[in-house]
Design a protein around this motif. Structure first.
Motif, PDB file in Angstrom:
ATOM      1  N   THR A 187       5.575  15.164   1.466  1.00 49.98           N
ATOM      2  CA  THR A 187       5.060  14.294   2.525  1.00 49.98           C
ATOM      3  C   THR A 187       4.207  13.185   1.930  1.00 49.98           C
ATOM      4  O   THR A 187       4.336  12.013   2.312  1.00 49.98           O
ATOM      5  N   SER A 188       3.355  13.537   0.979  1.00 48.85           N
ATOM      6  CA  SER A 188       2.525  12.523   0.313  1.00 48.85           C
ATOM      7  C   SER A 188       3.388  11.493  -0.409  1.00 48.85           C
ATOM      8  O   SER A 188       3.100  10.294  -0.376  1.00 48.85           O
ATOM      9  N   LEU A 189       4.441  11.971  -1.053  1.00 48.05           N
ATOM     10  CA  LEU A 189       5.361  11.069  -1.747  1.00 48.05           C
ATOM     11  C   LEU A 189       6.049  10.135  -0.759  1.00 48.05           C
ATOM     12  O   LEU A 189       6.166   8.931  -1.001  1.00 48.05           O
ATOM     13  N   ARG A 190       6.480  10.674   0.369  1.00 47.43           N
ATOM     14  CA  ARG A 190       7.144   9.856   1.392  1.00 47.43           C
ATOM     15  C   ARG A 190       6.199   8.779   1.914  1.00 47.43           C
ATOM     16  O   ARG A 190       6.571   7.614   2.055  1.00 47.43           O
ATOM     17  N   ILE A 191       4.948   9.148   2.158  1.00 53.03           N
ATOM     18  CA  ILE A 191       3.965   8.186   2.669  1.00 53.03           C
ATOM     19  C   ILE A 191       3.669   7.113   1.620  1.00 53.03           C
ATOM     20  O   ILE A 191       3.616   5.921   1.922  1.00 53.03           O
ATOM     21  N   GLN A 192       3.488   7.524   0.372  1.00 54.18           N
ATOM     22  CA  GLN A 192       3.218   6.555  -0.695  1.00 54.18           C
ATOM     23  C   GLN A 192       4.397   5.612  -0.879  1.00 54.18           C
ATOM     24  O   GLN A 192       4.210   4.407  -1.064  1.00 54.18           O
ATOM     25  N   ALA A 193       5.603   6.142  -0.815  1.00 52.53           N
ATOM     26  CA  ALA A 193       6.802   5.301  -0.942  1.00 52.53           C
ATOM     27  C   ALA A 193       6.850   4.285   0.193  1.00 52.53           C
ATOM     28  O   ALA A 193       7.160   3.112  -0.022  1.00 52.53           O
ATOM     29  N   ALA A 194       6.529   4.716   1.411  1.00 55.35           N
ATOM     30  CA  ALA A 194       6.538   3.803   2.548  1.00 55.35           C
ATOM     31  C   ALA A 194       5.490   2.710   2.378  1.00 55.35           C
ATOM     32  O   ALA A 194       5.747   1.540   2.678  1.00 55.35           O
ATOM     33  N   ARG A 195       4.326   3.062   1.854  1.00 55.59           N
ATOM     34  CA  ARG A 195       3.283   2.058   1.616  1.00 55.59           C
ATOM     35  C   ARG A 195       3.742   1.003   0.621  1.00 55.59           C
ATOM     36  O   ARG A 195       3.369  -0.159   0.716  1.00 55.59           O
ATOM     37  N   HIS A 196       4.507   1.427  -0.370  1.00 55.65           N
ATOM     38  CA  HIS A 196       4.996   0.496  -1.386  1.00 55.65           C
ATOM     39  C   HIS A 196       6.322  -0.158  -0.994  1.00 55.65           C
ATOM     40  O   HIS A 196       6.857  -0.964  -1.755  1.00 55.65           O
ATOM     41  N   HIS A 233       9.209   1.363  -0.753  1.00 55.68           N
ATOM     42  CA  HIS A 233      10.283   1.945  -1.559  1.00 55.68           C
ATOM     43  C   HIS A 233      10.866   3.167  -0.871  1.00 55.68           C
ATOM     44  O   HIS A 233      10.237   3.774  -0.013  1.00 55.68           O
ATOM     45  N   SER A 234      12.036   3.542  -1.334  1.00 53.48           N
ATOM     46  CA  SER A 234      12.567   4.842  -0.947  1.00 53.48           C
ATOM     47  C   SER A 234      11.813   5.897  -1.760  1.00 53.48           C
ATOM     48  O   SER A 234      11.132   5.574  -2.736  1.00 53.48           O
ATOM     49  N   MET A 235      11.950   7.150  -1.362  1.00 56.79           N
ATOM     50  CA  MET A 235      11.297   8.212  -2.128  1.00 56.79           C
ATOM     51  C   MET A 235      11.850   8.271  -3.548  1.00 56.79           C
ATOM     52  O   MET A 235      11.106   8.481  -4.501  1.00 56.79           O
ATOM     53  N   GLU A 236      13.144   8.077  -3.675  1.00 52.59           N
ATOM     54  CA  GLU A 236      13.752   8.096  -5.015  1.00 52.59           C
ATOM     55  C   GLU A 236      13.165   7.002  -5.896  1.00 52.59           C
ATOM     56  O   GLU A 236      12.836   7.248  -7.058  1.00 52.59           O
ATOM     57  N   GLU A 237      13.061   5.801  -5.358  1.00 47.38           N
ATOM     58  CA  GLU A 237      12.517   4.691  -6.138  1.00 47.38           C
ATOM     59  C   GLU A 237      11.057   4.942  -6.484  1.00 47.38           C
ATOM     60  O   GLU A 237      10.596   4.612  -7.579  1.00 47.38           O
ATOM     61  N   GLU A 238      10.319   5.541  -5.573  1.00 47.64           N
ATOM     62  CA  GLU A 238       8.911   5.846  -5.831  1.00 47.64           C
ATOM     63  C   GLU A 238       8.786   6.853  -6.970  1.00 47.64           C
ATOM     64  O   GLU A 238       7.946   6.710  -7.843  1.00 47.64           O
ATOM     65  N   VAL A 239       9.635   7.873  -6.969  1.00 52.69           N
ATOM     66  CA  VAL A 239       9.618   8.862  -8.049  1.00 52.69           C
ATOM     67  C   VAL A 239       9.980   8.192  -9.369  1.00 52.69           C
ATOM     68  O   VAL A 239       9.335   8.437 -10.398  1.00 52.69           O
ATOM     69  N   ARG A 240      10.991   7.319  -9.369  1.00 54.12           N
ATOM     70  CA  ARG A 240      11.353   6.601 -10.598  1.00 54.12           C
ATOM     71  C   ARG A 240      10.176   5.778 -11.103  1.00 54.12           C
ATOM     72  O   ARG A 240       9.879   5.749 -12.299  1.00 54.12           O
ATOM     73  N   SER A 241       9.489   5.118 -10.187  1.00 52.94           N
ATOM     74  CA  SER A 241       8.346   4.299 -10.556  1.00 52.94           C
ATOM     75  C   SER A 241       7.225   5.147 -11.151  1.00 52.94           C
ATOM     76  O   SER A 241       6.625   4.787 -12.171  1.00 52.94           O
ATOM     77  N   ILE A 242       6.945   6.281 -10.526  1.00 57.49           N
ATOM     78  CA  ILE A 242       5.897   7.184 -11.022  1.00 57.49           C
ATOM     79  C   ILE A 242       6.258   7.703 -12.408  1.00 57.49           C
ATOM     80  O   ILE A 242       5.428   7.708 -13.319  1.00 57.49           O
ATOM     81  N   LEU A 243       7.499   8.143 -12.592  1.00 57.32           N
ATOM     82  CA  LEU A 243       7.927   8.649 -13.892  1.00 57.32           C
ATOM     83  C   LEU A 243       7.895   7.558 -14.953  1.00 57.32           C
ATOM     84  O   LEU A 243       7.456   7.779 -16.084  1.00 57.32           O
ATOM     85  N   ARG A 244       8.355   6.370 -14.600  1.00 57.06           N
ATOM     86  CA  ARG A 244       8.351   5.246 -15.542  1.00 57.06           C
ATOM     87  C   ARG A 244       6.932   4.949 -15.999  1.00 57.06           C
ATOM     88  O   ARG A 244       6.656   4.785 -17.182  1.00 57.06           O
ATOM     89  N   GLN A 245       5.995   4.902 -15.036  1.00 58.26           N
ATOM     90  CA  GLN A 245       4.603   4.607 -15.357  1.00 58.26           C
ATOM     91  C   GLN A 245       3.985   5.723 -16.201  1.00 58.26           C
ATOM     92  O   GLN A 245       3.247   5.457 -17.137  1.00 58.26           O
ATOM     93  N   ALA A 246       4.290   6.961 -15.871  1.00 54.04           N
ATOM     94  CA  ALA A 246       3.701   8.089 -16.589  1.00 54.04           C
ATOM     95  C   ALA A 246       4.251   8.236 -18.004  1.00 54.04           C
ATOM     96  O   ALA A 246       3.537   8.694 -18.900  1.00 54.04           O
ATOM     97  N   LEU A 247       5.506   7.871 -18.212  1.00 52.71           N
ATOM     98  CA  LEU A 247       6.144   8.143 -19.497  1.00 52.71           C
ATOM     99  C   LEU A 247       6.304   6.927 -20.396  1.00 52.71           C
ATOM    100  O   LEU A 247       6.722   7.071 -21.541  1.00 52.71           O
TER     101      LEU A 247
END
Length: 104
Positions: free
Chosen positions: A37-46, A48-62
């Protein structure tokens, strides 16, 4: 060493390569509903789709961070405009050293 993904649970512990030009797929199991749910909300704020948000988080972290400037460089940069010639106080003859054995 081969570039790829290490699979420690694989019987031979081999690296598996994705063919050039293809994207890998990742499935995440047992994800807490509150985290999703937190991921969905953060993706909506940005926007993005949830998938794109996860890609963005992973890209930034790694992605390796570029080395930050050292403290001295940051201080020079911060105070560059304020720097100038400061008046130096006059130098006087130094005081004589304290005599610890002298009576008060």
């Amino acid at each position: 060493m081969a570039r790829g993904i290490e699979r420690p649970n694989h019987p031979r512990h081999e690296y598996v390569r994705a063919p050039a030009g293809r994207m890998a797929t990742l499935t995440i199991r047992n994800l807490d509903e509150s985290l999703k749910t937190s991921l969905r909300i953060q993706a909506a704020r940005h926007g993005h789709s949830m998938e794109e948000e996860v890609r963005s988080i992973l890209r930034q972290a790694l992605t390796p961070a570029s080395p930050a400037a050292g403290l001295g460089s940051r201080l020079v940069s911060h105070f560059r405009d304020a720097a100038g010639e400061l008046p130096l106080p006059e130098r006087n003859v130094p005081r004589p050293p304290l005599d610890w054995d002298a009576p008060e």
